[in-house]
Design a protein around this motif. Structure first.
Motif, PDB file in Angstrom:
ATOM      1  N   LYS A  40     -11.772   9.474 -43.683  1.00 38.55           N
ATOM      2  CA  LYS A  40     -11.155   8.218 -43.235  1.00 38.55           C
ATOM      3  C   LYS A  40     -12.191   7.243 -42.691  1.00 38.55           C
ATOM      4  N   ASN A  41     -13.046   7.673 -41.814  1.00 39.35           N
ATOM      5  CA  ASN A  41     -13.999   6.792 -41.153  1.00 39.35           C
ATOM      6  C   ASN A  41     -15.456   7.135 -41.463  1.00 39.35           C
ATOM      7  N   THR A  42     -15.679   8.120 -42.301  1.00 36.43           N
ATOM      8  CA  THR A  42     -17.037   8.550 -42.622  1.00 36.43           C
ATOM      9  C   THR A  42     -17.126   8.912 -44.091  1.00 36.43           C
ATOM     10  N   VAL A  43     -18.221   8.545 -44.692  1.00 37.49           N
ATOM     11  CA  VAL A  43     -18.524   8.982 -46.053  1.00 37.49           C
ATOM     12  C   VAL A  43     -19.814   9.781 -45.994  1.00 37.49           C
ATOM     13  N   THR A  44     -19.800  10.965 -46.549  1.00 39.00           N
ATOM     14  CA  THR A  44     -20.993  11.799 -46.566  1.00 39.00           C
ATOM     15  C   THR A  44     -21.420  12.020 -48.006  1.00 39.00           C
ATOM     16  N   VAL A  45     -22.686  11.777 -48.259  1.00 43.65           N
ATOM     17  CA  VAL A  45     -23.237  12.021 -49.590  1.00 43.65           C
ATOM     18  C   VAL A  45     -24.229  13.169 -49.482  1.00 43.65           C
ATOM     19  N   TYR A  46     -24.198  14.034 -50.471  1.00 42.76           N
ATOM     20  CA  TYR A  46     -25.060  15.204 -50.512  1.00 42.76           C
ATOM     21  C   TYR A  46     -25.979  15.135 -51.728  1.00 42.76           C
ATOM     22  N   LEU A  47     -27.135  15.713 -51.571  1.00 39.53           N
ATOM     23  CA  LEU A  47     -28.046  15.887 -52.698  1.00 39.53           C
ATOM     24  C   LEU A  47     -28.473  17.347 -52.711  1.00 39.53           C
ATOM     25  N   GLN A  48     -27.923  18.100 -53.653  1.00 37.70           N
ATOM     26  CA  GLN A  48     -28.302  19.494 -53.835  1.00 37.70           C
ATOM     27  C   GLN A  48     -29.492  19.525 -54.783  1.00 37.70           C
ATOM     28  N   MET A  49     -30.600  20.071 -54.298  1.00 37.51           N
ATOM     29  CA  MET A  49     -31.834  20.078 -55.086  1.00 37.51           C
ATOM     30  C   MET A  49     -32.199  21.522 -55.401  1.00 37.51           C
ATOM     31  N   ASN A  50     -32.164  21.844 -56.677  1.00 31.73           N
ATOM     32  CA  ASN A  50     -32.511  23.189 -57.139  1.00 31.73           C
ATOM     33  C   ASN A  50     -33.779  23.145 -57.995  1.00 31.73           C
ATOM     34  N   SER A  51     -34.358  24.308 -58.199  1.00 29.81           N
ATOM     35  CA  SER A  51     -35.567  24.407 -59.034  1.00 29.81           C
ATOM     36  C   SER A  51     -36.602  23.369 -58.622  1.00 29.81           C
ATOM     37  N   LEU A  52     -36.839  23.281 -57.342  1.00 31.73           N
ATOM     38  CA  LEU A  52     -37.748  22.252 -56.828  1.00 31.73           C
ATOM     39  C   LEU A  52     -39.170  22.464 -57.320  1.00 31.73           C
ATOM     40  N   LYS A  53     -39.848  21.362 -57.526  1.00 30.82           N
ATOM     41  CA  LYS A  53     -41.224  21.347 -58.017  1.00 30.82           C
ATOM     42  C   LYS A  53     -42.112  20.645 -56.992  1.00 30.82           C
ATOM     43  N   PRO A  54     -43.398  20.930 -56.998  1.00 25.85           N
ATOM     44  CA  PRO A  54     -44.297  20.232 -56.062  1.00 25.85           C
ATOM     45  C   PRO A  54     -44.218  18.715 -56.193  1.00 25.85           C
ATOM     46  N   GLU A  55     -43.974  18.223 -57.387  1.00 26.17           N
ATOM     47  CA  GLU A  55     -43.885  16.769 -57.572  1.00 26.17           C
ATOM     48  C   GLU A  55     -42.618  16.163 -56.974  1.00 26.17           C
ATOM     49  N   ASP A  56     -41.717  16.981 -56.499  1.00 29.28           N
ATOM     50  CA  ASP A  56     -40.547  16.475 -55.773  1.00 29.28           C
ATOM     51  C   ASP A  56     -40.874  16.180 -54.306  1.00 29.28           C
ATOM     52  N   THR A  57     -42.066  16.545 -53.880  1.00 24.89           N
ATOM     53  CA  THR A  57     -42.471  16.295 -52.502  1.00 24.89           C
ATOM     54  C   THR A  57     -42.484  14.797 -52.214  1.00 24.89           C
ATOM     55  N   ALA A  58     -41.761  14.407 -51.183  1.00 28.25           N
ATOM     56  CA  ALA A  58     -41.652  12.995 -50.822  1.00 28.25           C
ATOM     57  C   ALA A  58     -40.799  12.872 -49.563  1.00 28.25           C
ATOM     58  N   VAL A  59     -40.761  11.677 -49.030  1.00 30.35           N
ATOM     59  CA  VAL A  59     -39.766  11.351 -48.013  1.00 30.35           C
ATOM     60  C   VAL A  59     -38.535  10.830 -48.751  1.00 30.35           C
ATOM     61  N   TYR A  60     -37.398  11.418 -48.449  1.00 27.01           N
ATOM     62  CA  TYR A  60     -36.152  11.051 -49.113  1.00 27.01           C
ATOM     63  C   TYR A  60     -35.325  10.163 -48.185  1.00 27.01           C
ATOM     64  N   TYR A  61     -34.838   9.068 -48.738  1.00 22.55           N
ATOM     65  CA  TYR A  61     -34.072   8.085 -47.975  1.00 22.55           C
ATOM     66  C   TYR A  61     -32.675   7.927 -48.557  1.00 22.55           C
ATOM     67  N   CYS A  62     -31.701   7.890 -47.689  1.00 21.98           N
ATOM     68  CA  CYS A  62     -30.339   7.596 -48.087  1.00 21.98           C
ATOM     69  C   CYS A  62     -30.127   6.081 -48.078  1.00 21.98           C
ATOM     70  N   ASN A  63     -29.333   5.604 -48.993  1.00 20.86           N
ATOM     71  CA  ASN A  63     -29.078   4.167 -49.110  1.00 20.86           C
ATOM     72  C   ASN A  63     -27.591   3.907 -49.288  1.00 20.86           C
ATOM     73  N   TYR A  64     -27.125   2.801 -48.707  1.00 20.04           N
ATOM     74  CA  TYR A  64     -25.729   2.375 -48.873  1.00 20.04           C
ATOM     75  C   TYR A  64     -25.716   0.876 -49.148  1.00 20.04           C
ATOM     76  N   CYS A  65     -24.923   0.469 -50.121  1.00 25.39           N
ATOM     77  CA  CYS A  65     -24.685  -0.965 -50.301  1.00 25.39           C
ATOM     78  C   CYS A  65     -23.332  -1.157 -50.974  1.00 25.39           C
ATOM     79  N   TRP A  66     -22.791  -2.349 -50.796  1.00 27.22           N
ATOM     80  CA  TRP A  66     -21.528  -2.673 -51.448  1.00 27.22           C
ATOM     81  C   TRP A  66     -21.797  -3.150 -52.865  1.00 27.22           C
ATOM     82  N   ILE A  67     -20.853  -2.964 -53.725  1.00 28.41           N
ATOM     83  CA  ILE A  67     -21.019  -3.368 -55.118  1.00 28.41           C
ATOM     84  C   ILE A  67     -20.544  -4.811 -55.261  1.00 28.41           C
ATOM     85  N   ILE A  68     -21.276  -5.723 -54.642  1.00 28.94           N
ATOM     86  CA  ILE A  68     -21.036  -7.155 -54.740  1.00 28.94           C
ATOM     87  C   ILE A  68     -22.394  -7.834 -54.806  1.00 28.94           C
ATOM     88  N   PRO A  69     -22.460  -9.005 -55.444  1.00 29.34           N
ATOM     89  CA  PRO A  69     -23.761  -9.701 -55.515  1.00 29.34           C
ATOM     90  C   PRO A  69     -24.318 -10.003 -54.132  1.00 29.34           C
TER      91      PRO A  69
END
Length: 120
Positions: A75-104
């Motif tokens: 109702k008041n919260t949206v949670t997004v998940y990212l399940q990461m399997n078979s991880l590789k060294p090249e996946d190393t990074a800082v991961y950022y969540c993003n939210y925006c409305w679908i309007i110009p």
């Protein structure tokens, strides 16, 4: 205003798995898209995966078949998940969540970032 709180991340060996979570609260109304971006040292931030409020999903080619994005609309919260399997060294990074409305011209909101390190 939208607030994003990320959790998850850490250090894992190659081939391992991690799950990232991002809880969005505040003005989370209307058609929107939530996504995960990542930025490795010396590289530009790139979109990893995104999911719209209508359920449309897309992935960058390098993670297809290994990462899964999903969202839980409460109702008041949206949670997004990212399940990461078979991880590789090249996946190393800082991961950022993003939210925006679908309007110009929508404002983008970002989480604080969480470090994912994959050792070889």
């Amino acid at each position: 205003q939208v607030q994003l709180v990320e959790s998850g991340g850490g250090l894992v060996q190659a081939g391992g798995s991690l799950r990232l979570s991002c809880a969005a609260s505040g003005s989370i109304f209307g058609a929107n898209v939530m996504g995960w971006y990542r930025q490795a040292p010396g590289k530009q931030r790139e979109l990893v995966a995104q999911i719209t409020s209508g359920g449309s999903i897309s992935y960058v080619d390098s993670v297809k078949g290994r990462f899964t994005i999903s969202r839980d609309n409460a109702k008041n919260t949206v949670t997004v998940y990212l399940q990461m399997n078979s991880l590789k060294p090249e996946d190393t990074a800082v991961y950022y969540c993003n939210y925006c409305w679908i309007i110009p011209g929508s404002m983008n909101y970002w989480g604080q970032g969480t470090q994912v390190t994959v050792s070889s």
